[in-house]
Design an enzyme around this catalytic site. Structure first.
Site, PDB file in Angstrom:
ATOM      1  CG  ASP A   7      54.479  47.282  56.621  1.00  0.00           C
ATOM      2  OD1 ASP A   7      53.572  47.858  55.991  1.00  0.00           O
ATOM      3  OD2 ASP A   7      54.463  46.069  56.915  1.00  0.00           O
TER       4      ASP A   7
ATOM      5  CD  GLU B 293      50.911  50.250  58.087  1.00  0.00           C
ATOM      6  OE1 GLU B 293      49.904  49.918  57.465  1.00  0.00           O
ATOM      7  OE2 GLU B 293      51.695  49.420  58.603  1.00  0.00           O
TER       8      GLU B 293
END
Lengths: 598, 598
Positions: A334, A363
């Site tokens: 993330d 990401e």
């Protein structure tokens, strides 16, 4: 540079020297750590350019470089042939050759010129003197990943919502729906954070600043009294349950991927045990996450530059090791761009050295150079701008860049038509045809793609407010009651698409992508090929109206040939370059043709 | 990288980091040897790109690099402004700022928020902690040459032919025609080798294998009993004569350029004194030059790899030093690609270190990578393929490459419509219009150009045989009787062209070149600009027929403006982008317009 197991690494080099001497070039390669090089002659490709390819057959890292030399004997052979063709006397030339290589015939003037000439041309050039050999000053390297790094089909799902009755579901409930996920053809099942969720500053439904009693909170607010990044949310189940999920998935050739989000809720044990890993504010509180003027008081970022950074970094790396120990090989990371570049370089290199089978998806939806940098630092796959590229021009430009620029050697796109954070306007307004178009594009433009379901197959399309890309009643903050059995679900179509991907090697890599002209801007046409397998895709990008036009596909040499629509069914006989297509969004807005070779 | 004195070096860099911290970037530069750097802030240009330019005001070498850091105080200032715009309470933020910089107002809670805010935004960020500063790992360098390296107009002439009466001329005769050369506007007078010419294996007229009595031989067969590379051909005159030529030329702002051809006739003193500098054949003879199966027995090449290479290389370098001592600053180097790359790198670096005013022109008509390599090794200017580029497509492609590719930073084109070795087919068949077209192209496409005269202005166009690019009765092997006073000579036109070059800064550098579309393939249209000076050139490439058409020149914003034909005379009023031109090869096949700005 990255490759998947079984691929080749094509190495090209400009090799030249002053004067007219013949040049010899060799490619050197080895598995990292091997003590000797494999060598292979490079082939001259004209204009001082040389090339050769080596295969990568093992997971891990290979090294390679190029060496070259001018070869007096090869030069002499080349010139001897020219002199002989010109009918010149070669007796002195034979003696010159005898000084360059130990070929008895060259020294023996009693032999016929033809005999000496043949011996000269058949002689193997002596190994070059080491002082003549120039080796390229860099040793280059390539990371060899498992096949799934190149070709993967991701399904993102919030485990807590899989019951469908509004009650918090568990890993055991996820196991029950594995057959559905397998039927849709996914091979990576990616779960948002599975850890205990903080209660302090917990966000309510639709990201409300205050949670109501019973609100479940965002899985990204990681950590509570029950534990942090190495613990499981109690309602999801035990480690035994998790192991069963991993193992049941593996039986169906599905890898479980976890989300690694390096941030803490205020209730995370790290905050109490290691306050020095966070930044302190002058008022004694811990610095929460910000994007000024926005404040995210439910989230504490780590301070990657803390004086105790070595301790922190080791602990973060151990989070990956912990889950690798529990059978997880694929990690979606993330927002890696908000953490330290140096950390990722070190952490991924350390992990890949011991576990070359791991895959890391970055990401990072941010600036292009930052996304490329993360890929260079070690991430195996990268999120892309696909989600926001909807017109023919945008898609053509972007996928040409992704597949033709130098970055293709290290940046592996993984494209997503939706995510829990992004419901694009095209999906908000385009209805069922838009959802079909975007998943066909994702599945056929990119060898790696994923979607967030069941929101996708159930065509969830209402934004939180007009102009927003957030979902209304987002699953990030509440348990959803998905009706996966709904008769209009796109699950069967997605299953067909993913089966086409599995059965057609052309769709399992990206380098061969070519766009083809059409005379209608709403029609996007492209092809991919691998060996004998040739796939041609035609998509109507307009979710409202029938679009038709002529496409220009350089195939068939004017002869007739057949194309078979693997998605919609039917076979068509085509002739020459220009052929007609017409696509109705209300039935099926795309053809996925297999070109049947003669 | 190369620049001329007074130019700027624009440095661009991608500078970015992880996270959201503000980045500061600086350009560092210094004259080589200076012990401290000059520093200049770089400007953010969007998308992680930064740039700055530094001026180069001295001959020699400059070094430069880039450094950057993340600045916590600048980050804090940036975020403070956002928080304030959002109306947030800043009291804790002021304290955070006080921890980053010594600004008394930030510590003083009794002051009004506005006062503290103003003090915060006006504060100069503290110098960065050295540990935060990242300097680019390479120190780059740029060679600064005299202006004539960028903008020069060369006239090549065989001194022995300047009398015009068939008798061997001398330097004193060359002095007499300097006014003509000056009137034509040339500022470099380049002489083929001026040394004694060998007699052994001397070539006759039209390159005949055997010379007849009285044949003068090729100036490139260097060396005889009278001396070698440091001697003058006795019939050209004494060193006093040579000095007078150099000094008389200098008064007219003309530089004398010499040809340095590192090869020997069999009669060169080096052959006798240093046989070890040449390659021996097994039969005891010295290896002559070859391009198998062709043999050039009148020429011995040096063996740059001889065990005595250090002695040889020093001697060859001393040839340049000898002529520098005699006032020569510009050298045309014959076939440098057949000599050692390492030699040139060393030799030119040594010479430029002591004599940064020198200019070296590489006469390498060979493969592109080799030509580029020589430019990177130190040659100031390079011959090009211009001589063989005659169509609109070829010229557009080639000059776009020369002026837009990265190679423009180190490869300075010097373009020649003819040389003593190359009489292109276009000139053989195109008559006077062809000669005008090619010199206009050379003079306006490239800031550096040259021609071989009087063959050029007298439009000498007969090849040795059909299909050959050699001149019939080539001046390389005999004394010519040029009639420079011929009434159809192109000398006045060339003089006008070169005057236009001197008076228009746009034509004195190459970077601004842009081609403009026309609707007639025989019309080539391009522009160059420098500051307020804007030149637009239109050429009819067809030497036979009148050609007319519309050109598309994005200027004038739809308003009317004037263009003045500096070559043919006349002023025209144009309007908007599209304007009409018609060019008659029988009168003047080109316009050289100055665009008159409003």
């Amino acid at each position: 540079m990255k490759r998947a197991v079984g691929e080749d690494v094509l190495v090209e080099a400009d090799v030249f020297t002053d004067g007219h001497d013949a040049v010899v070039a060799e490619l050197l390669w080895r598995f990292q750590g091997a003590h000797s090089w494999e060598a292979m002659p490079m082939k001259f490709a004209g204009n001082d350019h040389w090339s050769a390819a080596f295969p990568v057959e093992r997971l891990g890292r290979y090294e390679y470089t190029v060496r070259a030399w001018t070869d007096p004997f090869v030069t002499w052979q080349r010139d001897l042939a020219k002199r002989r063709d010109a009918g010149q006397d070669l007796s002195v030339d034979f003696l010159i050759g005898a000084g360059l290589a130990d070929v008895p015939e060259l020294r023996d003037a009693s032999l016929a010129a033809d005999v000496r000439y043949r011996a000269a041309m058949e002689a193997v050039p002596p190994l070059p003197d080491a002082s003549r050999v120039l080796t390229y000053e860099k040793t280059l390297s390539v990371t060899v990943d498992p096949l799934r790094a190149r070709f993967s089909t991701w399904y993102e799902l919030f485990p807590r919502s899989v019951r469908g009755d509004g009650r918090h579901a568990s890993f055991r409930d996820v196991v029950k729906i594995l057959p559905e996920i397998e039927a849709m053809g996914f091979d990576v099942l990616y779960l948002p954070p599975v850890h205990p969720i903080g209660v302090t500053e917990r966000k309510g439904k639709n990201n409300a600043l205050r949670a109501e009693p019973g609100d479940v909170g965002s899985p990204w607010a990681i950590g509570a009294k029950e534990g942090g990044h190495k613990a499981l949310h109690p309602q999801l189940g035990s480690f035994d349950d998790f192991h069963e999920l991993v193992s049941e998935a593996r039986k169906r050739n599905i890898s479980i991927a976890l989300d690694i989000a390096f941030q803490c809720s205020p209730d995370h044990p790290y905050v109490r045990e290691h306050p020095e890993w966070f930044r302190a504010r002058p008022d004694g509180t811990i610095q929460y996450a910000e994007n000024p003027p926005k404040k995210y008081q439910d989230i504490y970022p780590f301070d990657f530059e803390t004086p105790r950074w070595q301790e922190l970094w080791r602990e973060l790396k151990s989070v990956f090791e912990f889950w690798i120990g529990h059978g997880v090989k694929i990690f979606r990371v993330d927002n890696p761009h908000t953490k330290s570049f140096a950390f990722w370089e070190w952490c991924i290199a350390e992990l890949k050295a011991k576990h070359p089978e791991t895959i890391f998806l970055s990401e990072a939806f941010t600036r292009p150079r930052v996304m490329h940098k993360l890929a260079k630092l070690g991430f195996s796959q990268s999120y892309t701008y696909f989600t926001w590229r909807t017109s023919r021009y945008e898609l053509t430009e972007y996928f040409t860049e992704l597949t033709k620029d130098a970055s293709r050697e290290y940046f592996r796109p993984n494209v997503w038509p939706n995510t829990p954070d992004i419901l694009h306007e095209y999906l908000q307004h385009g209805g069922r045809p838009a959802f079909i178009v975007r998943v066909v594009l994702a599945a056929t433009l990119a060898a790696n793609y994923g979607l967030y379901g069941p929101a996708y197959e159930l065509m969830e399309h209402t934004p939180r407010e007009p102009g927003s890309e957030e979902y209304l009643d987002s699953e990030k903050y509440e348990i959803k009651r998905w009706d996966r059995a709904r008769s209009d679900s796109l699950a069967p179509l997605i299953g067909r698409l993913n089966a086409i991907r599995r059965e057609n090697a052309a769709l399992q890599s990206d380098g061969s992508l070519r766009f083809h002209p059409t005379d209608n801007d709403q029609l996007l046409v492209y092809s991919k090929e691998s060996g004998e397998n040739l796939i041609l895709v035609a998509v109507n990008l307009d979710p409202r109206y029938v679009q038709a036009g002529w496409l220009d596909f350089p195939w068939g040499d004017g002869k007739t040939y057949e194309v078979e629509d693997l998605l919609g069914g039917g076979r068509y006989t085509w002739a020459g370059r220009r052929n007609f297509v017409q696509l109705n969004p209300q039935t099926l807005p795309a053809h996925v043709f297999r070109v049947v070779r003669g």
